[in-house]
Design an enzyme around this catalytic site. Sequence first.
Site, PDB file in Angstrom:
ATOM      1  N   LYS A 109       0.195  11.602   5.687  1.00 54.71           N
ATOM      2  CA  LYS A 109       0.524  10.478   6.593  1.00 54.71           C
ATOM      3  C   LYS A 109       1.061   9.289   5.800  1.00 54.71           C
ATOM      4  CE  LYS A 109      -2.727   7.692   7.287  1.00 54.71           C
ATOM      5  NZ  LYS A 109      -3.330   6.433   6.857  1.00 54.71           N
ATOM      6  N   LYS A 137       0.825  -1.216   0.000  1.00 53.50           N
ATOM      7  CA  LYS A 137       0.000   0.000   0.000  1.00 53.50           C
ATOM      8  C   LYS A 137       0.860   1.268   0.000  1.00 53.50           C
ATOM      9  CE  LYS A 137      -3.518   2.758   0.589  1.00 53.50           C
ATOM     10  NZ  LYS A 137      -4.254   3.184  -0.612  1.00 53.50           N
TER      11      LYS A 137
END
Length: 292
Positions: free
Chosen positions: A236, A168
């Site tokens: 993030k 990811k």
Amino acid sequence: MKVGFIGVGNMGGPMCRNIIRNTNHDVVVFDLNPAAIEACTDLGASAGTSVQQVAAECDVVFTSLPMPRNVEEVAAGIAASAKPGTVYVDLSTNSPATARRVNEQMRAKGVQMLEAPVSGGVPRATDGTIVIMVGGDTAVFDAQLPLLKSFSGEVVHVGEIGMGSVAKLVNNMLAFCNAAAAAEALVIGTMAGIDLRKLQQVISNASGNSSAFRNISEKAFNREFAATFALDLAHKDLRLALELADELGVPGMIAPQVMNLMRIARAKGMGGDDSSSVIRVYEQALGKEVRP
Ligand code: NAD
């Protein structure tokens, strides 16, 4: 089977609603935002009262939460109350190290864990074609595959716990670099005075195309910067990807530049806006919007 879903926001909400629509499982939802819960109970889910209560009564518990600290906090609540044999599936984007740490915590309580970050954004979470990349034991993965398939288009078991996060973070790093390059390209086109719809038509069919290009050009042309994927969350993700690169000794040539672009956008107060807002940094510097 009873399925718990904690964190039913932009992504968790549509994924949870697809489980409700596409399976016969009882679904219990919990979120800090009552409106997010209601959007699921309207379709037949029941409302949980706390993380602990949902964990105690469910066989499988999903989370889709913003930041690593939210996942760690909620996971501690799940580990404290879940029955041994419960399966915990985290759909959030997190670091491999955090996923491994949470997995150890779960294992100590007899809870099996899959980390299962997703890609495709709100549109594909909504139409049930989202991609899920899963890290965890093969036997646990195989047992949960039908449930994962009930709200996704592609499920890939990428390896042990931690590898889902690796897949990811690498994917998102690439997507954000593509988006920043697309923003810069669109701004050059704008300043050169080209018909932006024609430029979009060319690039969408040419070698510069990417899903990031299609997304950021549409958002800019329509001036739609309300968050479906908040810049704070993209920041993030890129921060976690850069930390991973650092841990592995991989030099960064491109991603750190994109990180700085995101830092500028956040400093300008765009953190809660959509991640495509990076294009507005260029627009504000040049005093011209990218709109046809
Ligand atoms: P969001 O902020 O829209 O939703 C998160 C939800 O979690 C909110 O409804 C919030 O109220 C709830 N929440 C926060 N802390 C909680 C707690 N302690 N207990 C219960 N509920 C809590 O975020 P999102 O965009 O849905 O993202 C969720 C995760 O998915 C993130 O890790 C993000 O990086 C990842 N992700 C997002 C996208 C996207 O396009 N938005 C795409 C892929 C992955």
